[in-house]
Design a protein around this motif. Structure first.
Motif, short mmCIF file in Angstrom:
data_model
loop_
_atom_site.label_atom_id
_atom_site.label_comp_id
_atom_site.label_asym_id
_atom_site.label_seq_id
_atom_site.Cartn_x
_atom_site.Cartn_y
_atom_site.Cartn_z
N LEU A 75 30.38 -40.42 22.10
CA LEU A 75 29.48 -40.76 23.20
C LEU A 75 28.87 -42.15 23.03
CD1 LEU A 75 27.69 -37.32 23.50
CD2 LEU A 75 29.04 -38.38 25.33
N GLY A 76 28.70 -42.55 21.80
CA GLY A 76 28.10 -43.85 21.54
C GLY A 76 26.62 -43.91 21.86
N CYS A 77 25.97 -42.76 21.91
CA CYS A 77 24.55 -42.73 22.26
C CYS A 77 23.69 -43.03 21.04
CB CYS A 77 24.16 -41.39 22.87
SG CYS A 77 24.53 -39.96 21.85
N ASP A 78 22.55 -43.66 21.28
CA ASP A 78 21.57 -43.89 20.23
C ASP A 78 20.63 -42.70 20.08
OD1 ASP A 78 21.87 -46.94 19.47
OD2 ASP A 78 22.05 -46.81 21.65
N PHE A 79 20.40 -42.02 21.20
CA PHE A 79 19.52 -40.86 21.23
C PHE A 79 20.13 -39.81 22.15
CE2 PHE A 79 17.17 -44.84 21.16
CZ PHE A 79 16.47 -44.74 19.96
N LEU A 80 19.97 -38.55 21.80
CA LEU A 80 20.46 -37.45 22.63
C LEU A 80 19.48 -36.30 22.53
CD1 LEU A 80 24.01 -36.12 23.14
CD2 LEU A 80 22.28 -34.52 22.28
N SER A 81 19.10 -35.75 23.68
CA SER A 81 18.16 -34.63 23.73
C SER A 81 18.84 -33.41 24.33
CB SER A 81 16.92 -35.00 24.55
OG SER A 81 17.28 -35.34 25.88
N ALA A 82 18.43 -32.23 23.87
CA ALA A 82 19.02 -30.99 24.39
C ALA A 82 18.06 -29.84 24.18
CB ALA A 82 20.35 -30.70 23.72
N THR A 83 18.32 -28.74 24.90
CA THR A 83 17.52 -27.53 24.81
C THR A 83 18.35 -26.40 24.21
OG1 THR A 83 16.12 -26.01 26.06
CG2 THR A 83 18.16 -26.69 27.11
N GLY A 84 17.65 -25.37 23.74
CA GLY A 84 18.36 -24.20 23.22
C GLY A 84 18.54 -23.10 24.24
N ARG A 85 17.72 -23.08 25.29
CA ARG A 85 17.64 -21.90 26.15
C ARG A 85 18.73 -21.81 27.20
NH1 ARG A 85 15.30 -23.73 31.11
NH2 ARG A 85 14.10 -25.66 30.78
N LYS A 86 19.43 -22.89 27.48
CA LYS A 86 20.42 -22.87 28.55
C LYS A 86 21.77 -22.40 28.00
CE LYS A 86 17.99 -26.45 31.17
NZ LYS A 86 17.64 -25.71 32.40
N TYR A 87 22.78 -23.22 28.07
CA TYR A 87 24.13 -22.77 27.71
C TYR A 87 24.30 -22.46 26.22
CZ TYR A 87 25.73 -23.79 32.42
OH TYR A 87 25.90 -23.78 33.79
N LEU A 88 23.39 -22.93 25.38
CA LEU A 88 23.49 -22.57 23.96
C LEU A 88 23.04 -21.13 23.70
CD1 LEU A 88 22.30 -25.81 22.11
CD2 LEU A 88 24.52 -24.66 21.88
N ARG A 89 22.37 -20.53 24.66
CA ARG A 89 21.95 -19.13 24.57
C ARG A 89 20.91 -18.88 23.48
NH1 ARG A 89 26.77 -15.05 24.44
NH2 ARG A 89 25.08 -13.68 25.13
N GLY A 90 20.13 -19.90 23.20
CA GLY A 90 19.05 -19.76 22.23
C GLY A 90 17.76 -19.31 22.90
N PRO A 91 16.70 -19.15 22.13
CA PRO A 91 15.41 -18.73 22.70
C PRO A 91 14.71 -19.89 23.40
CG PRO A 91 15.22 -19.01 20.32
CD PRO A 91 16.67 -19.22 20.66
N ARG A 92 13.85 -19.56 24.35
CA ARG A 92 13.00 -20.57 24.97
C ARG A 92 12.08 -21.16 23.90
NH1 ARG A 92 10.60 -19.26 30.82
NH2 ARG A 92 10.48 -21.54 30.71
N GLY A 93 11.64 -22.38 24.14
CA GLY A 93 10.76 -23.03 23.16
C GLY A 93 11.52 -23.70 22.03
#
Length: 391
Positions: free
Chosen positions: A201-219
């Motif tokens: 990707l060549g990104c310097d920073f990348l943000s993501a959540t756990g609750r969506k497609y990763l199927r993790g808990p909210r928060g």
């Protein structure tokens, strides 16, 4: 090939409804639920500090799990409360000169854009929206043309909250890198449904959540920070975890991405995030992507055959989020009626992606977002039920 029967056996929520809103908050597998509960019970039995200490190695492994999932090193990963906190930590830490430009896309998410507006107002910055091409994706030629010495950051959403499209994140990275411009990528909707490789990707920073497609808990969420930034980038806010107080008049930033973390966290939720990523990796992200894309295309085909329904998705490459509108029907009413019928779908207001919504004159959209635990029969059943509600 995904063993759908086993995945469904691992997913308690399928017994209660047909859940088609992975882009909001997907159903957790049992192993994730158990990880959260087990750590919480341990805290109840021996205390929060003691539980953390006794589980130090499994909790440390979460960093390695996240790093392995995105092709990073563990010291480049910070664990966060959510994707917005992760994104904001990167954005507000970036040193931007007065008068510099922020380049973004038409499908940028509201949480990010209001941060652009705030810094622009405070620091005399300029926001420049790169137009979309004929397919609705960010126009790479226009991005190249917009580059210049006064560009402070390229910040885009990889997969918008609606519209179905996948922006050309790798190609954006090549352009940003060629011009030496920092690249901040919002991967909130991408994580868990498609492969993430931060080097590619060549990104310097990348943000993501756990609750969506990763199927993790909210928060839960995480932030990737490319190693080179750890030599000098200072968070906008710190505490004594990210920056230990080493003398009365001195603090020292940690040498890893955890300088962006604070001392207090939910270790039970972190345990759940680690379990979710490990579960996804066991299945295989490419297999997940294939199945999610297939089910979404089945939904688009079925919806396109229903009169008064307009599929609103864009892009050459489309993701697992299917967006559509229904002529003459109130969106929230449809969501409630579908829920009463056992089908969980969602809605997305124009204010979530205001520039794209205004450009296309979009109403509040309905969203169907299947995951790999869904079946073709569930997708067809949802569309059939939707059709029966409006005809």
């Amino acid at each position: 090939m995904i063993d759908v029967d086993q995945v469904r056996a691992d997913t308690q929520g399928i017994a209660h409804s047909t859940h088609l809103l992975a882009c909001g908050s997907a159903l957790m597998p049992t192993c994730v639920v158990e990880a959260v509960i087990t750590h919480t019970q341990l805290e109840a039995q021996i205390g929060g500090y003691e539980a953390q200490a006794s589980q130090a190695e499994p909790l440390e492994k979460v960093y390695r799990s996240v790093a392995g999932h995105i092709g990073a090193a563990a010291h480049e990963v910070a664990l966060m409360e959510n994707a917005t906190v992760a994104w904001c930590h990167a954005f507000y830490a970036l040193p931007l000169k007065q008068g510099s430009r922020i380049l973004t896309c038409e499908a940028e998410y509201a949480a990010n854009y209001v941060a652009f507006l705030q810094r622009a107002k405070r620091e005399n910055l300029k926001i420049e929206v790169i137009p979309s091409d004929e397919n609705g994706t960010l126009d790479l030629a226009a991005l190249e043309e917009a580059m210049g010495d006064d560009v402070g950051v390229v910040a885009i959403t990889w997969v918008p909250t609606n519209g179905g499209l996948v922006n050309p994140a790798v190609e954006v990275g090549r352009i940003a890198n060629a011009h030496g411009v920092p690249y901040l990528l919002d991967a909130c909707q991408a994580a868990g449904q498609m492969r993430i490789d931060v080097e590619e990707l060549g990104c310097d920073f990348l943000s993501a959540t756990g609750r969506k497609y990763l199927r993790g808990p909210r928060g839960t969420g995480f932030l990737y920070i490319k190693d080179k930034w750890l030599d000098f980038l200072e968070p906008a806010m710190i505490d004594h975890f990210g920056a230990p107080w080493v003398a009365r008049d001195k603090y020292e930033l940690r040498d890893d991405a955890r300088r962006f973390e604070t001392w207090e966290n939910s270790y039970a939720l972190r345990a759940g995030l680690g379990a979710a990523i490990d579960y996804a990796d066991q299945i295989g992200i490419d297999q997940i992507n294939d199945r999610v894309t297939f089910l979404a295309e089945e939904a688009r085909k079925a919806l396109s055959e229903v009169s008064d329904v307009t599929v609103r998705d864009l892009g050459k490459s489309r993701c697992g989020i299917v967006s559509f509108s229904i002529e003459g029907f109130e969106t929230q009413s449809i969501v409630k009626q579908m829920a009463a019928s056992g089908y969980v779908i969602g809605a997305s207001a124009p204010s979530s992606t205001r520039i794209d919504s205004e450009r296309r004159n979009l109403p509040t959209l309905l969203r169907i977002a299947p995951h790999y635990y869904n079946t073709e029969e569930e997708v067809r059943g949802a569309v059939e039920r939707l059709s029966s509600l409006i005809h």
